[in-house]
Design a protein around this motif. Structure first.
Motif, PDB file in Angstrom:
ATOM      1  N   THR A   1       7.544  14.869 -11.068  1.00  0.00           N
ATOM      2  CA  THR A   1       8.037  14.349  -9.802  1.00  0.00           C
ATOM      3  C   THR A   1       6.858  14.100  -8.867  1.00  0.00           C
ATOM      4  N   TYR A   2       6.837  12.889  -8.306  1.00  0.00           N
ATOM      5  CA  TYR A   2       5.786  12.503  -7.380  1.00  0.00           C
ATOM      6  C   TYR A   2       6.422  11.973  -6.107  1.00  0.00           C
ATOM      7  N   GLU A   3       5.749  12.226  -4.999  1.00  0.00           N
ATOM      8  CA  GLU A   3       6.215  11.766  -3.697  1.00  0.00           C
ATOM      9  C   GLU A   3       5.338  10.592  -3.275  1.00  0.00           C
ATOM     10  N   TYR A   4       5.980   9.513  -2.830  1.00  0.00           N
ATOM     11  CA  TYR A   4       5.269   8.307  -2.415  1.00  0.00           C
ATOM     12  C   TYR A   4       5.576   8.001  -0.961  1.00  0.00           C
ATOM     13  N   GLU A   5       4.525   7.794  -0.179  1.00  0.00           N
ATOM     14  CA  GLU A   5       4.672   7.344   1.197  1.00  0.00           C
ATOM     15  C   GLU A   5       4.445   5.841   1.199  1.00  0.00           C
ATOM     16  N   LEU A   6       5.454   5.096   1.626  1.00  0.00           N
ATOM     17  CA  LEU A   6       5.439   3.640   1.556  1.00  0.00           C
ATOM     18  C   LEU A   6       5.387   3.021   2.949  1.00  0.00           C
TER      19      LEU A   6
ATOM     20  N   ASN B   1       0.840  -1.190   0.000  1.00  0.00           N
ATOM     21  CA  ASN B   1       0.000   0.000   0.000  1.00  0.00           C
ATOM     22  C   ASN B   1       0.878   1.243   0.000  1.00  0.00           C
ATOM     23  N   TYR B   2       0.416   2.290  -0.641  1.00  0.00           N
ATOM     24  CA  TYR B   2       1.186   3.529  -0.701  1.00  0.00           C
ATOM     25  C   TYR B   2       0.234   4.686  -0.933  1.00  0.00           C
TER      26      TYR B   2
ATOM     27  N   LEU C   1       4.788   1.688 -12.781  1.00  0.00           N
ATOM     28  CA  LEU C   1       5.488   1.643 -11.507  1.00  0.00           C
ATOM     29  C   LEU C   1       4.504   1.452 -10.356  1.00  0.00           C
ATOM     30  N   GLU C   2       3.361   2.124 -10.415  1.00  0.00           N
ATOM     31  CA  GLU C   2       2.372   1.992  -9.351  1.00  0.00           C
ATOM     32  C   GLU C   2       1.750   0.598  -9.352  1.00  0.00           C
ATOM     33  N   GLU C   3       1.591   0.018 -10.523  1.00  0.00           N
ATOM     34  CA  GLU C   3       1.094  -1.364 -10.596  1.00  0.00           C
ATOM     35  C   GLU C   3       2.106  -2.303  -9.941  1.00  0.00           C
ATOM     36  N   TRP C   4       3.388  -2.085 -10.237  1.00  0.00           N
ATOM     37  CA  TRP C   4       4.445  -2.893  -9.637  1.00  0.00           C
ATOM     38  C   TRP C   4       4.467  -2.720  -8.117  1.00  0.00           C
ATOM     39  N   LEU C   5       4.401  -1.472  -7.651  1.00  0.00           N
ATOM     40  CA  LEU C   5       4.379  -1.227  -6.200  1.00  0.00           C
ATOM     41  C   LEU C   5       3.211  -1.941  -5.534  1.00  0.00           C
ATOM     42  N   GLY C   6       2.056  -1.873  -6.162  1.00  0.00           N
ATOM     43  CA  GLY C   6       0.868  -2.516  -5.600  1.00  0.00           C
ATOM     44  C   GLY C   6       0.950  -4.030  -5.603  1.00  0.00           C
ATOM     45  N   SER C   7       1.752  -4.593  -6.495  1.00  0.00           N
ATOM     46  CA  SER C   7       1.833  -6.049  -6.614  1.00  0.00           C
ATOM     47  C   SER C   7       2.817  -6.686  -5.649  1.00  0.00           C
TER      48      SER C   7
ATOM     49  N   ASN D   1      10.324   6.600   5.117  1.00  0.00           N
ATOM     50  CA  ASN D   1       9.396   5.833   4.282  1.00  0.00           C
ATOM     51  C   ASN D   1       8.765   6.687   3.181  1.00  0.00           C
ATOM     52  N   VAL D   2       9.376   7.814   2.859  1.00  0.00           N
ATOM     53  CA  VAL D   2       8.905   8.674   1.769  1.00  0.00           C
ATOM     54  C   VAL D   2       9.999   8.742   0.708  1.00  0.00           C
TER      55      VAL D   2
END
Length: 97
Positions: free
Chosen positions: A17-22, A2-3, A83-89, A65-66
């Motif tokens: 540029t996007y910031e992701y909280e993981l 989840n992110y 990339l978001e699909e990969w992160l979610g998987s 975690n960001v």
């Protein structure tokens, strides 16, 4: 995994540029980045990393975690979607081994 993400400002024209909280730290994220060119800099008070692959760049603080992800100007929407699909998987069970 989840992110949460948000668009961040960047002074460069055409910047994506996007910031992701993981749910993992930057150091833990590195375990998932097989095939990426990874650089770590431990000379700072808060050590950082950068990872590059196919024009994409992920940057962050190893203990945080960001992360920030820079997408290329052309085709950035498909890159972001992929990339978001990969992160979610990916699951975080690899981290608990």
């Amino acid at each position: 995994m989840n992110y949460r993400w948000k668009k961040t400002e960047n002074c460069f024209a055409q910047a994506r540029t996007y910031e992701y909280e993981l749910p993992v730290t930057g150091a833990e994220l590195l375990a998932y980045l097989d095939g990426w060119e990874i650089r770590e800099n431990h000379t700072f008070r808060r050590p950082v990393f950068s990872a590059r692959k196919d024009g994409l760049e992920i940057k962050g603080i190893l203990a945080a975690n960001v992360v920030k992800i820079n997408y290329t100007a052309e085709g950035w929407e498909k890159e972001k979607e992929g990339l978001e699909e990969w992160l979610g998987s990916i699951g975080t069970e690899k981290l608990s081994e």
